[in-house]
Write a protein that holds these residues in place. Structure first.
Motif, PDB file in Angstrom:
ATOM      1  N   SER A  52      77.329   7.203  50.798  1.00  0.00           N
ATOM      2  CA  SER A  52      76.271   7.843  50.009  1.00  0.00           C
ATOM      3  C   SER A  52      75.058   6.943  49.833  1.00  0.00           C
ATOM      4  N   ASN A  53      75.286   5.630  49.776  1.00  0.00           N
ATOM      5  CA  ASN A  53      74.208   4.715  49.402  1.00  0.00           C
ATOM      6  C   ASN A  53      73.689   3.834  50.526  1.00  0.00           C
ATOM      7  N   VAL A  54      74.519   3.502  51.489  1.00  0.00           N
ATOM      8  CA  VAL A  54      74.059   2.607  52.555  1.00  0.00           C
ATOM      9  C   VAL A  54      74.251   3.206  53.942  1.00  0.00           C
ATOM     10  N   GLY A  55      74.564   4.495  54.016  1.00  0.00           N
ATOM     11  CA  GLY A  55      74.697   5.124  55.325  1.00  0.00           C
ATOM     12  C   GLY A  55      73.400   5.033  56.121  1.00  0.00           C
ATOM     13  N   TRP A  56      72.272   5.284  55.449  1.00  0.00           N
ATOM     14  CA  TRP A  56      70.973   5.191  56.120  1.00  0.00           C
ATOM     15  C   TRP A  56      70.723   3.773  56.645  1.00  0.00           C
ATOM     16  N   TYR A  57      71.188   2.786  55.880  1.00  0.00           N
ATOM     17  CA  TYR A  57      70.976   1.395  56.292  1.00  0.00           C
ATOM     18  C   TYR A  57      71.752   1.081  57.564  1.00  0.00           C
ATOM     19  N   TYR A  58      72.999   1.544  57.662  1.00  0.00           N
ATOM     20  CA  TYR A  58      73.789   1.302  58.873  1.00  0.00           C
ATOM     21  C   TYR A  58      73.085   1.907  60.091  1.00  0.00           C
ATOM     22  N   LEU A  59      72.580   3.137  59.943  1.00  0.00           N
ATOM     23  CA  LEU A  59      71.897   3.776  61.068  1.00  0.00           C
ATOM     24  C   LEU A  59      70.647   2.996  61.459  1.00  0.00           C
ATOM     25  N   LEU A  60      69.882   2.550  60.469  1.00  0.00           N
ATOM     26  CA  LEU A  60      68.664   1.803  60.762  1.00  0.00           C
ATOM     27  C   LEU A  60      68.987   0.463  61.415  1.00  0.00           C
ATOM     28  N   ALA A  61      69.982  -0.244  60.878  1.00  0.00           N
ATOM     29  CA  ALA A  61      70.330  -1.557  61.412  1.00  0.00           C
ATOM     30  C   ALA A  61      70.786  -1.447  62.868  1.00  0.00           C
ATOM     31  N   MET A  62      71.659  -0.488  63.166  1.00  0.00           N
ATOM     32  CA  MET A  62      72.152  -0.357  64.538  1.00  0.00           C
ATOM     33  C   MET A  62      71.026  -0.016  65.507  1.00  0.00           C
ATOM     34  N   THR A  63      70.084   0.794  65.063  1.00  0.00           N
ATOM     35  CA  THR A  63      68.947   1.133  65.921  1.00  0.00           C
ATOM     36  C   THR A  63      68.072  -0.088  66.150  1.00  0.00           C
ATOM     37  N   LEU A  64      67.867  -0.899  65.112  1.00  0.00           N
ATOM     38  CA  LEU A  64      67.070  -2.112  65.261  1.00  0.00           C
ATOM     39  C   LEU A  64      67.719  -3.091  66.232  1.00  0.00           C
ATOM     40  N   TYR A  65      69.044  -3.234  66.156  1.00  0.00           N
ATOM     41  CA  TYR A  65      69.732  -4.122  67.099  1.00  0.00           C
ATOM     42  C   TYR A  65      69.445  -3.691  68.543  1.00  0.00           C
ATOM     43  N   LEU A  66      69.598  -2.398  68.807  1.00  0.00           N
ATOM     44  CA  LEU A  66      69.418  -1.886  70.166  1.00  0.00           C
ATOM     45  C   LEU A  66      67.970  -2.058  70.619  1.00  0.00           C
ATOM     46  N   VAL A  67      67.018  -1.701  69.762  1.00  0.00           N
ATOM     47  CA  VAL A  67      65.605  -1.835  70.127  1.00  0.00           C
ATOM     48  C   VAL A  67      65.267  -3.297  70.409  1.00  0.00           C
ATOM     49  N   PHE A  68      65.804  -4.197  69.603  1.00  0.00           N
ATOM     50  CA  PHE A  68      65.489  -5.616  69.775  1.00  0.00           C
ATOM     51  C   PHE A  68      65.920  -6.115  71.144  1.00  0.00           C
ATOM     52  N   VAL A  69      67.166  -5.844  71.540  1.00  0.00           N
ATOM     53  CA  VAL A  69      67.642  -6.398  72.813  1.00  0.00           C
ATOM     54  C   VAL A  69      66.920  -5.765  73.996  1.00  0.00           C
ATOM     55  N   VAL A  70      66.597  -4.472  73.906  1.00  0.00           N
ATOM     56  CA  VAL A  70      65.889  -3.815  75.010  1.00  0.00           C
ATOM     57  C   VAL A  70      64.472  -4.368  75.127  1.00  0.00           C
ATOM     58  N   VAL A  71      63.775  -4.508  73.996  1.00  0.00           N
ATOM     59  CA  VAL A  71      62.418  -5.063  74.027  1.00  0.00           C
ATOM     60  C   VAL A  71      62.439  -6.493  74.540  1.00  0.00           C
ATOM     61  N   ALA A  72      63.414  -7.300  74.115  1.00  0.00           N
ATOM     62  CA  ALA A  72      63.518  -8.676  74.600  1.00  0.00           C
ATOM     63  C   ALA A  72      63.691  -8.707  76.119  1.00  0.00           C
ATOM     64  N   ALA A  73      64.508  -7.794  76.645  1.00  0.00           N
ATOM     65  CA  ALA A  73      64.752  -7.771  78.087  1.00  0.00           C
ATOM     66  C   ALA A  73      63.511  -7.344  78.866  1.00  0.00           C
ATOM     67  N   LEU A  74      62.747  -6.400  78.319  1.00  0.00           N
ATOM     68  CA  LEU A  74      61.574  -5.887  79.026  1.00  0.00           C
ATOM     69  C   LEU A  74      60.349  -6.774  78.863  1.00  0.00           C
ATOM     70  N   SER A  75      60.357  -7.637  77.867  1.00  0.00           N
ATOM     71  CA  SER A  75      59.217  -8.513  77.598  1.00  0.00           C
ATOM     72  C   SER A  75      59.221  -9.705  78.551  1.00  0.00           C
TER      73      SER A  75
END
Length: 659
Positions: A52-75
Motif C-alpha cells: 500500500s505504501n511503497v509499491g510505487w517505490y519498488y516500481l520506480l526503483a526497478m525502472t531506474l535500475y534498468l534505465v541506468f544500465v541501458v543508458v550507460a551501455a549506449l553512452s
C-alpha cells in the motif's frame, strides 16, 4: 604476456559484516521457527503495508535500475572495460554466453511457468476473470513483465558495480566498494559493512523464497510419482536432505562433478521445452511466442509505471509485481557476484547487452511455451479445472498439464530430476556466495571459508523451513518484500557511485589530452638515428631488462620519491625485481601510481630469423588504470624521471578537473 602475479592476503571472515547479517537472519529464523503462526500474521500485515505504501517505490526503483544500465551501455562510457585497459576477457564470447544462459535457469521457472499465467487469467489485476483470448493475452503480458528486462537490469547493475570497482579500481569484490566515490575510505567502516550486511540479508531471503518454491514443486512431483503426501514434515525433510547435499558439495570441493551434472541438466531442460513445443500445438505455440514478445515490447514502458491507481484489485500488485521486484533485488548480490566473476575484461556495452539479452531469450521462450500450452488446454480443450488448480494448488498444476501429454510418467520423472539438480546447484552456489560476501582478502575469484558455507547453508535452510511453517507461499513472498526494501536503496546508491566514477573517467580522458612537459634528457647512448633504429628492432632477453630496471628505473623512482618526500608528500615505493612501483598518497582523492613491469612476448614472426630466443621482454609502464603500452628499455635515468613527472602532471590535472 607474462607479468608477475600480485600477492593476496588469505581469505578471512569479515567479522563486522558477518556479525550484523547473522544477527538479523538468525533472530528472524528463530522467531519464525518458534512462533510460525504469529510470524505468518505479522508478515502478511507487513506486506499489506508495503504494497500500500511503497509499491510505487519498488516500481520506480526497478525502472531506474534498468534505465541506468541501458543508458550507460549506449553512452560513451560503454567502451570502458570492467578491468584495466589492457585486460582481455578470460572466457570466449561463446563460453561467457553459455554461463549467462545457465544463470537464467532456476527451479522457480518450473513452479511459475504454468501456475502464474493461469492465475493471472483467472484473477487478473483489472477486468473480468477468464476473459477468453484477451484474458490469456493479458496474462502472458504480465508473466513476461515479471520475468523480463527489469529483473536482468538489476542483476546487471549489481554485477557491473562489483566488477568495475574490483577490476578497474582494485577494491574488494564487494557491494560496499561501489560506494567508494561517495564515502571514500569509509567503505571499510560501519557504513560499508552495513551495506554488505544488508546485501547478505536480502540474499538469504531471496534464496529462501527460491528454495521454498522449489520444495513445494518437488513435493508435488514426488506426490504425483510416488504418492508422497503434501505435508510440512515431508517438505522440511526435503529441505534438510537437499540443503545437506548442497552444503556437502560446497565444503568438499566436488563442484566439478556437480557442474558436469548441471551441464547435463541444462540439456535435459532444453529437451523438455522442445518436447512441449513439438508434442503440443506447435504452430499455435510459435505464433503466441511472437505475439507475446511483441506485446511485451509494446507494453513494457507503460507497465513499468502501472500501479493500478485507477481501479486495480486490492492486494494484487503486492502479491505479484512488488513481490517479483523485491525477489529480483534480493537475488542481485547472488547472481551479480557470479556474473561479475566471469566478466573481467568485457566492455560495459558488451556486458550490459549480454546480461540483458542472452538469458532473457531462453527464459521468455520457456515461459511462453509452457504458459501458452496451459492456456491452450483451458481455452481450446475445455480443461477449466486446470486453471482452477492453479488457484487452489499451484505446485501441482505443471504436473497436471504434463499428464495430458504422451509419455507423461517419463516426462514428469525427468522434470523432478532436473528440478532436484537445479535446487542443489542453486543452494550450493548460494552458500558459497554468502560466505564470500561475508569474508575479505584473497583474490576476487576466491570463495569464502568453508565453515561460513556450512553456516549460511544451514541458516538458509532454517529460514526456508520457518517461512513454510509460517504460511507457505504468502509468507515466502512477504519476507522477500520486507528484506529487500533496505537493499533497494543501496542499489540506487551503487548506481550513483558508478555515475560519479564514470564522470571521473571522462575527466581522466581530458587529463590525458593535457600538454605535459616534453621529454628531455640525454639518451643512454650517443648514436643518434642509428641507436633509434636499433631500438625499434631490438628484442632484449629477460636478463637485459632486469639489469636495465635495476640500473635505470630503480634510481629514477628513488630520486622522484626522495624529492616528493622532501616536499612533504606521502610517497611509497616497491622496488622488486621485474616489478617496480611508485605511488603518491592523495588522501580521499585517487592516488598516483607509476609502475614498471617486466613483461614477456613472443618474438614476432618477421624478426624470428634475427632473434636467438623465442621470447623478448619489455619494461612496460602501468598507471592506475592499467598498461600504457609503451616500453622504457634504453631510456636514460633522466628520461625516466621526466616520464614519471609527465604522467604525474597529467594525474594532477585529472585531480583538478574532478575536485
Amino acid at each position: 604476456m607474462e607479468a608477475l602475479e600480485p600477492q593476496h592476503n588469505p581469505v578471512r571472515t569479515l567479522r563486522p559484516v558477518f556479525a550484523i547479517a547473522s544477527l538479523i537472519v538468525v533472530a528472524f529464523a528463530v522467531f519464525v521457527s518458534v512462533y510460525p503462526l504469529g510470524a505468518g500474521r505479522m508478515l502478511m500485515q507487513a506486506q499489506d503495508w508495503a504494497s500500500s505504501n511503497v509499491g510505487w517505490y519498488y516500481l520506480l526503483a526497478m525502472t531506474l535500475y534498468l534505465v541506468f544500465v541501458v543508458v550507460a551501455a549506449l553512452s560513451p562510457y560503454g567502451s570502458i572495460k570492467l578491468g584495466a585497459d589492457h585486460d582481455e576477457p578470460e572466457f570466449s564470447y561463446l563460453s561467457w554466453a553459455g554461463m549467462l544462459f545457465a544463470a537464467g535457469i532456476s527451479i522457480t521457472l518450473f513452479f511459475f511457468c504454468v501456475s502464474e499465467p493461469l492465475t493471472h487469467f483467472m484473477q487478473p489485476p483489472q477486468g473480468d476473470p477468464a476473459a477468453g483470448e484477451a484474458g490469456a493475452r493479458q496474462a502472458m503480458q504480465l508473466l513476461f513483465l515479471h520475468w523480463g528486462l527489469h529483473g536482468w537490469g538489476v542483476f546487471a547493475l549489481a554485477a557491473m558495480a562489483m566488477a568495475y570497482f574490483a577490476y578497474r579500481h582494485n577494491l574488494p569484490l564487494a557491494l560496499r566498494s561501489a560506494l567508494y566515490p561517495l564515502i571514500g575510505n569509509r567503505i571499510n567502516g560501519p557504513i560499508g559493512y552495513t551495506v554488505d550486511a544488508l546485501g547478505i540479508v536480502a540474499t538469504v531471503f531471496g534464496l529462501g523464497a527460491d528454495m521454498g518454491f522449489g520444495v513445494l514443486h518437488l513435493n508435488a512431483g514426488l506426490a504425483n510419482l510416488f504418492n508422497v503426501p503434501h505435508t510440512h514434515g515431508v517438505q522440511i525433510t526435503l529441505i534438510v536432505l537437499m540443503m545437506g547435499a548442497a552444503v556437502a558439495v560446497a565444503v568438499t570441493g566436488v563442484e566439478k562433478g556437480v557442474r558436469w551434472m548441471s551441464n547435463i541438466n541444462m540439456l535435459l531442460a532444453i529437451a523438455l521445452v522442445l518436447f512441449m513445443l513439438f508434442a503440443g500445438p506447435t504452430q499455435y505455440l510459435l505464433g503466441t511466442l511472437m505475439q507475446n514478445a511483441g506485446d511485451y515490447l509494446g507494453s513494457v514502458v507503460g507497465k513499468s509505471f502501472d500501479v493500478y491507481a485507477y481501479g486495480g484489485k486490492p492486494g494484487w500488485m503486492g502479491s505479484w509485481t512488488v513481490f517479483y521486484w523485491a525477489w529480483w533485488i534480493g537475488w542481485s548480490p547472488f547472481v551479480g557476484l557470479f556474473i561479475a566473476r566471469i566478466s573481467r575484461g568485457r566492455t560495459i556495452r558488451q556486458f550490459v547487452f549480454g546480461v540483458l539479452l542472452i538469458p532473457l531469450g531462453f527464459t521468455l521462450a520457456w515461459l511462453s511455451i509452457f504458459g501458452n500450452s496451459a492456456l491452450d488446454q483451458v481455452l481450446h480443450h475445455g480443461q477449466t479445472q486446470l486453471a482452477q488448480l492453479a488457484i487452489d494448488d499451484p505446485p501441482t498444476v505443471l504436473y497436471a498439464l504434463l499428464e495430458s501429454y504422451p509419455w507423461s510418467r517419463a516426462v514428469i520423472a525427468v522434470t523432478v530430476l532436473v528440478s532436484f539438480v537445479f535446487f542443489v546447484t542453486s543452494a550450493d552456489s548460494g552458500a558459497v556466495v554468502l560466505s564470500t560476501l561475508s569474508s575479505h582478502g584473497g583474490a576476487p575469484e576466491d570463495d569464502g571459508p568453508r565453515w561460513l558455507r556450512v553456516f549460511w547453508g544451514t541458516v538458509t535452510a532454517v529460514v526456508t523451513a520457518g517461512l513454510l511453517l509460517a504460511g507457505n507461499m504468502d509468507a515466502l513472498k512477504s519476507a522477500v518484500v520486507l528484506a529487500s526494501l533496505p537493499f533497494s536503496a543501496v542499489l540506487l546508491l551503487m548506481a550513483w557511485g558508478l555515475m560519479r566514477s564514470f564522470a571521473d573517467e571522462s575527466h581522466r580522458k581530458r587529463a590525458l589530452q593535457y600538454r605535459a612537459s616534453p621529454l628531455v634528457g640525454a639518451s643512454r647512448h650517443h648514436q643518434g638515428w642509428r641507436q633509434r633504429l636499433g631500438r625499434a628492432v631490438n628484442f632484449p632477453v629477460r636478463d637485459q631488462v632486469y639489469r636495465f630496471m635495476d640500473t635505470d628505473v630503480k634510481p629514477a623512482m628513488e630520486a622522484v620519491a626522495e624529492q616528493l618526500r622532501g616536499d612533504g608528500w606521502e610517497v611509497s615505493t616497491r622496488l622488486e625485481a621485474g616489478d617496480m612501483e611508485l605511488s603518491v598518497n592523495h588522501g580521499e582523492q585517487q592516488d598516483f601510481l607509476y609502475r614498471v613491469i617486466l613483461t614477456g612476448y613472443r618474438v614476432p614472426s618477421f624478426a624470428s630469423h634475427q632473434a636467438r630466443n623465442s621470447r623478448y621482454y619489455r619494461a612496460e609502464v602501468h598507471l592506475y588504470e592499467g598498461s600504457q603500452d609503451y616500453d622504457l628499455v634504453d631510456y636514460s635515468c633522466e628520461q625516466i624521471i621526466n616520464d614519471i613527472i609527465s604522467q604525474y602532471e597529467r594525474h594532477v590535472q585529472f585531480l583538478h578537473l574532478s575536485r
